[in-house]
Design an enzyme around this catalytic site. Structure first.
Site, short mmCIF file in Angstrom:
data_model
loop_
_atom_site.label_atom_id
_atom_site.label_comp_id
_atom_site.label_asym_id
_atom_site.label_seq_id
_atom_site.Cartn_x
_atom_site.Cartn_y
_atom_site.Cartn_z
N GLY A 83 0.82 -1.21 0.00
CA GLY A 83 0.00 0.00 0.00
C GLY A 83 0.84 1.25 0.00
CG ASP A 84 2.84 4.97 -1.47
OD1 ASP A 84 3.83 4.86 -0.72
OD2 ASP A 84 2.55 6.04 -2.05
CB SER A 85 -1.51 7.05 1.49
OG SER A 85 -2.24 5.89 1.80
#
Length: 218
Positions: A83-85
């Site tokens: 995941g990455d934001s």
């Protein structure tokens, strides 16, 4: 034809984010955490070389994929989730602030306005074929509009002084000390925390893996 899984499906979280881990735990899933050593700027630079300028929604997906695939090369018995934001404000990507001054400036720009929080999710089926593994690799981005409260300078200073904004994309949390400053969201609030549970469930469905089989693994 849907097939039933005899044993629980193990999940590896390719992220050091405590918020992602807590989101999964609250939903009854206890993953193993294996943090990738991906060089994020290098990954983005390589992607830009291949594809040209990246929209924020694509950039988070590229990074999530890089993290998941790096960890998937180390495991052979689980699904791997990366995941990455990133926060998009006025068309610009806003990551973690460089320092307290940067965080204060960021909040002065965001207050009373809205921005879009993009969270990329990438799933790799690294299970052994004997355990139903498919080798599939797929992902998607959750994008949620966040409306910030019109807080005054003193409130911003006090929030930045807690240190929390320096550790998170966009310099805010919705599930921590920053919660009172987020008036509302349009989209999945889990995505703002760092991991959209409904999106993960739909990715799993594409692999014919029911959500409940992950929960049982907890």
């Amino acid at each position: 034809m849907p097939h039933s899984h005899v044993s629980p499906v193990p999940l590896v979280l390719a992220s050091k984010s405590p918020a992602r881990l807590a989101t999964l735990a609250a939903a009854g899933v206890t993953p193993r955490v294996v943090v990738s050593d991906v060089d994020e700027p290098a990954v983005l630079a390589a992607a830009r070389e291949r594809f040209g300028a990246l929209e924020p929604a694509d950039a988070v997906l590229v990074l999530a994929q890089a993290k998941a695939e790096a960890v998937a090369r180390e495991v052979s018995d689980a699904l791997v989730l990366g995941g990455d934001s990133m926060l998009e404000l006025d068309g610009e990507v806003v990551g973690k602030p460089a320092d307290a001054d940067d965080a204060r400036a960021r909040w002065r720009a965001m207050r009373g306005r809205s921005a879009v929080l993009h969270t990329g999710h990438w799933l790799v089926d690294a299970r052994d074929a004997d355990d139903g593994g498919t080798g599939a690799t797929l992902g998607a981005t959750s994008s949620t509009t966040v409306h910030f409260a019109d807080v005054d300078d003193a409130e911003i200073d006090a929030y930045v002084a807690t240190g929390e904004p320096m550790h998170v994309a966009g310099a805010f949390t919705i599930d921590g000390l920053g919660g009172p400053y987020v008036e509302r969201v349009e989209g999945d609030h889990h995505g703002v925390v760092g991991l959209s549970l409904p999106l993960l469930r739909s990715l799993l469905a594409e692999l014919d893996i029911p959500w409940r089989t992950l929960r049982d693994a907890g």
